[in-house]
Design an enzyme around this catalytic site. Structure first.
Site, PDB file in Angstrom:
ATOM      1  N   SER A 106     -40.172   5.827 -45.862  1.00  0.00           N
ATOM      2  CA  SER A 106     -41.102   7.158 -45.264  1.00  0.00           C
ATOM      3  C   SER A 106     -42.335   7.062 -46.313  1.00  0.00           C
ATOM      4  O   SER A 106     -42.278   6.646 -47.507  1.00  0.00           O
ATOM      5  CB  SER A 106     -40.308   8.318 -45.490  1.00  0.00           C
ATOM      6  OG  SER A 106     -41.086   9.554 -45.069  1.00  0.00           O
ATOM      7  N   TYR A 118     -36.195  14.009 -51.244  1.00  0.00           N
ATOM      8  CA  TYR A 118     -36.177  13.172 -50.201  1.00  0.00           C
ATOM      9  C   TYR A 118     -37.110  11.879 -50.556  1.00  0.00           C
ATOM     10  O   TYR A 118     -36.820  10.771 -50.498  1.00  0.00           O
ATOM     11  CB  TYR A 118     -36.581  13.701 -48.848  1.00  0.00           C
ATOM     12  CG  TYR A 118     -36.752  12.881 -47.850  1.00  0.00           C
ATOM     13  CD1 TYR A 118     -35.687  12.240 -47.118  1.00  0.00           C
ATOM     14  CD2 TYR A 118     -38.065  12.592 -47.348  1.00  0.00           C
ATOM     15  CE1 TYR A 118     -36.063  11.357 -46.076  1.00  0.00           C
ATOM     16  CE2 TYR A 118     -38.337  11.634 -46.437  1.00  0.00           C
ATOM     17  CZ  TYR A 118     -37.293  10.962 -45.674  1.00  0.00           C
ATOM     18  OH  TYR A 118     -37.508  10.225 -44.688  1.00  0.00           O
TER      19      TYR A 118
END
Length: 250
Positions: free
Chosen positions: A143, A156
């Protein structure tokens, strides 16, 4: 230099929106699949869809990928079923809840385990497999959040940042054996994982991301930002001095 798209494909997290968009584009060429995910009913639905689209064969195995002890047996089964693994796509992960994670180590640990440690287990086995066969593509969905920690999602982001560094090291080790290690860094994607977020102009469809993944595999890329406009955006974000960045509301 581009290469033909692969036909013997292992997909880990096969019921994710991006993974399904990738496999649906490969099925019409008569690809062979080994699909792994947690939910057997959803796996079977994907299997039937891919066969309808023209896949030559689809084998499924339902396991919880957080269970790292189950990885070696599952991966050995995949290699035996496919004959040889040409591409392994790691597409499982969780977004988690930042507020809960910053208040509770156990919540943060669960996010880190799923996104980083379970991926490390899979990558370690697959890297050794591909290195021994001197071929293959190891493609891992990370990501853009891993490029820099932000208060809105740093747990995250840390899991993805650690994954990026790990993949850098694996690539440095096995690229000389003819193995492609592809780090996929999507931005916002319209999937069930992000359904609770406001959908703005920066959101991409799973199909658009899937097209970018297949192009990156064909062109033997090392790292790909998807859509491509995220590369300059993240360059700017990484370049902001810490003295300024810490005051931003990101």
């Amino acid at each position: 230099m581009s290469k033909p798209l692969p036909s013997r494909i292992l997909v880990l997290g096969a019921t994710s929106a991006i993974a399904m968009a990738v496999t649906s584009r490969l099925a019409p060429q008569g690809a062979h699949f080994f699909l792994v995910a947690r939910n057997p009913d959803r796996l079977d639905a994907v299997r039937r869809d891919l066969l309808t689209r023209g896949a030559a064969s689809v084998t499924t195995q339902a396991i919880d990928l957080d269970d790292t002890a189950a990885h070696p047996g599952m991966l050995e089964s995949a290699a035996q079923s496919l004959g040889t693994i040409e591409v392994a796509l790691i597409a499982h992960g969780v977004l988690g809840d930042q507020k809960q994670a910053q208040a509770s180590y156990s919540v943060a640990e669960a996010v880190l385990h799923t996104n980083f440690l379970s991926a490390v287990s899979l990558i370690t086995w697959l890297a050794n497999y591909f290195e021994s066969t001197r071929q293959g593509t190891l493609a891992v969905i990370s990501s853009v959040a891993g490029d820099r920690g932000r208060k809105s999602n740093y747990v995250y982001g840390a899991s993805k940042g650690a994954l990026n560094i790990f993949l850098d090291g694996v690539r440095n080790r096995i690229d000389r054996a003819g193995v492609q290690v592809l780090t996929i860094r999507p931005g916002f994607v319209s999937t069930p994982m992000t359904a609770h977020l406001p959908q703005g102009p920066l959101f991409a469809s799973p199909g658009k991301v899937a097209q970018g993944i297949l192009k990156a595999i064909s062109r033997r890329k090392d790292v790909v930002y998807l859509p491509g406009f995220w590369a300059p955006i993240m360059f700017v974000i990484r370049s902001i001095p810490q003295s300024i960045f810490k005051r931003l509301d990101l």
